[in-house]
Design an enzyme around this catalytic site. Sequence first.
Site, mmCIF file in Angstrom:
data_model
loop_
_atom_site.group_PDB
_atom_site.id
_atom_site.type_symbol
_atom_site.label_atom_id
_atom_site.label_comp_id
_atom_site.label_asym_id
_atom_site.label_seq_id
_atom_site.Cartn_x
_atom_site.Cartn_y
_atom_site.Cartn_z
ATOM 1 N N GLU A 57 0.877 -1.167 0.000
ATOM 2 C CA GLU A 57 0.000 0.000 0.000
ATOM 3 C C GLU A 57 0.922 1.227 0.000
ATOM 4 O OE1 GLU A 57 -2.777 0.433 3.271
ATOM 5 O OE2 GLU A 57 -3.498 2.318 2.430
ATOM 6 N N LYS A 112 4.464 0.428 9.890
ATOM 7 C CA LYS A 112 4.531 1.653 9.098
ATOM 8 C C LYS A 112 4.005 2.845 9.884
ATOM 9 C CE LYS A 112 3.127 -0.090 4.896
ATOM 10 N NZ LYS A 112 2.503 0.051 3.577
ATOM 11 N N ARG A 116 5.405 -12.690 9.538
ATOM 12 C CA ARG A 116 6.121 -11.474 9.174
ATOM 13 C C ARG A 116 7.447 -11.398 9.916
ATOM 14 N NH1 ARG A 116 3.749 -6.182 9.239
ATOM 15 N NH2 ARG A 116 1.966 -7.006 8.159
HETATM 16 P P1 ATP Z 1 -0.204 -1.786 6.623
HETATM 17 O O1 ATP Z 1 -0.528 -1.868 8.057
HETATM 18 O O2 ATP Z 1 -0.081 -0.404 6.116
HETATM 19 O O3 ATP Z 1 -1.009 -2.701 5.749
HETATM 20 P P2 ATP Z 1 1.954 -3.512 5.930
HETATM 21 O O4 ATP Z 1 3.258 -3.579 6.637
HETATM 22 O O5 ATP Z 1 1.106 -4.723 5.856
HETATM 23 O O6 ATP Z 1 1.258 -2.316 6.603
HETATM 24 P P3 ATP Z 1 1.770 -3.364 3.055
HETATM 25 O O7 ATP Z 1 2.145 -2.253 2.167
HETATM 26 O O8 ATP Z 1 0.365 -3.789 3.073
HETATM 27 O O9 ATP Z 1 2.232 -2.954 4.506
HETATM 28 O O10 ATP Z 1 2.721 -4.603 2.781
HETATM 29 C C1 ATP Z 1 2.996 -5.109 1.503
HETATM 30 C C2 ATP Z 1 3.350 -6.565 1.606
HETATM 31 O O11 ATP Z 1 4.477 -6.738 2.456
HETATM 32 C C3 ATP Z 1 2.216 -7.346 2.218
HETATM 33 O O12 ATP Z 1 2.047 -8.550 1.481
HETATM 34 C C4 ATP Z 1 2.666 -7.618 3.610
HETATM 35 O O13 ATP Z 1 2.132 -8.804 4.083
HETATM 36 C C5 ATP Z 1 4.176 -7.687 3.452
HETATM 37 N N1 ATP Z 1 4.835 -7.312 4.713
HETATM 38 C C6 ATP Z 1 4.635 -6.202 5.435
HETATM 39 N N2 ATP Z 1 5.364 -6.213 6.564
HETATM 40 C C7 ATP Z 1 6.059 -7.366 6.561
HETATM 41 C C8 ATP Z 1 6.991 -7.976 7.450
HETATM 42 N N3 ATP Z 1 7.359 -7.390 8.587
HETATM 43 N N4 ATP Z 1 7.505 -9.181 7.115
HETATM 44 C C9 ATP Z 1 7.147 -9.772 5.969
HETATM 45 N N5 ATP Z 1 6.282 -9.257 5.085
HETATM 46 C C10 ATP Z 1 5.721 -8.075 5.362
#
Ligand code: ATP
Length: 565
Positions: free
Chosen positions: A39, A276, A266
Amino acid sequence: MEQEKTEINLPSNFIRNIINEDLKNNKNNGKVHTRFPPEPNGYLHIGHAKSICLNFGIAAEYPGGLCNLRFDDTNPVKEDVEFVDSIQEDIKWLGFTWEDRCFYASDYFETLYDYAVQLIKMDKAYICGLNADQMREYRGTLTQPGTDSPSRNRPVAESLDLFQRMRNGEFEEGKYVLRAKINMASPNLNMRDPVIYRIRKASHHRTGDKWCIYPMYDYTHCISDALEGITHSICTLEFEDHRPLYDWVLDVLKMPCHPQQIEFARLNISYTVMSKRKLLSLVRDNVVNGWSDPRMPTIAGLRRRGFTPKSIRDFCEKIGVAKCYSVVDYALLEHCVREDLNKVSMRVMGVIDPIKVVITNYPEDKTEEFEAINNPEDPNSDKRTVPFSREVFIDRDDFREDPPKGFFRLSPGKEIRLKFAYYIKCEEVIKDPATGEIKELRCTYDPETRGGTSADGRKVRGTSHWVSAKHALDAEVRIYDNLFSKANPEEDGIDFMTCLNPDSLKILKGCKVEPSLKKAEKAKPFQFERVGYFCLDSVDSTPEKLVFNRTLALKDTWAKVASKS
Ligand code: ATP
Ligand code: MG
């Protein structure tokens, strides 16, 4: 053949196993198509790198495998083109490519709307007039079933009309939402008639003011995956409970493509935060200097700090993928960085905390040039010359007036080697009479030790790095430490802002570096011999004012001895 090779070379993980099994059964006609769906509401961090390496990495492992980049831009309030640009830059820098497949969920807004209309017509969605508080009340709890909304049996025609009018902008935010009609008694709260559209009177960074209703993530994501022909939709564990909804939407709409959602844990790393929202508040509150502050766990921060794409990819491979939650030690990331930097960085001499050494028996106007190999780890390495003269700087750390046992560096009456140059012996210590601070060391050199070896076979145990005083360049050096002083600043019940490490940044002025660094390129890694890995700061360094970031310290052998005793 190809596939066998893949299986042999790579450590198996449960995701590769699933894909291998699918290929064996010729599911998806033998296709592997993943996507990375950020996002655009912040910069990418090292946790995203894990997901990027996984999605792009897996696609690259299989013949014909593809990975899309898709921006999940369904919340106009938090999103911005700055983030779209930075995300693209970071993925490229990590070494991956989406080729011509960069998509936006917002590209599908019209299609998503049509599918929503279809759901209403199938009596699988309805316009609900409960407000947020009522909605929460009606939802029930983990132990209590929910209650049907009074709008649940609204006639299809009425919902269709209201949905159209929502789109036309006739209602205020919060007045109505579109909900999927699933099951208010489901043990899974995500299935209790989840909201799939809401009114948001906000400009979108791509669609402008065209829309005032926006689809929710869960509804958007599965349809976007299906529209793009994704085979394996890899996401993090918190979406496990959303998978029934993912499947429900695609099943009810009878989408011809039904990707398989697979969840993994994650990444969390000690001494930092990975949310974030928290990273954003560090930026907003000026706790750090922007998203690319070298203390941030963002890709932009790690890049500016001097971490290499390869070291981050290696790290992601090493940590593997699993289904259970864990916290990875920050030291493992550092280990991967050191391993790569040791191979690729150019060795130079830099003195962080200079103390002047006057070599009293060396001619005043003489300069010698010593040849040095840039990277001894590289058999094809270039060489350079390093100038030497009567006055040099060494690091304050390399001298002790009262050397403790086991200290083999310079001390009164002792002899050491100046790397590449000569043996020197400390004859006299000059101090500031007022403060007692050491101002200068008077030494003599042995002309018979040119190049750093003694003709008579005499050995010394200490070798110091140095720079010639009259040739040295001034530099500022920034030394970084963990941003947080607590291993888990995200622990429940703790305000992460209270765990900040006050010493996470130290700025050292008046450092001295060898003149070859005059032509140093940004983004190039250096090892300051015996000190650590450094790079020029991409933002603040100029040819007139060099600013170096310390990427990481070398492991300091003396610190180890000292801490043992
Ligand atoms: P938000 O709370 O804004 O959704 P988010 O960290 O999930 O935060 P995204 O932009 O939705 O952010 O993440 C993009 C991709 O990265 C998603 O598939 C998410 O699952 C993955 N991702 C995010 N944080 C992690 C992490 N700490 N480890 C592994 N994958 C991650
Ligand atoms: Mg997310």
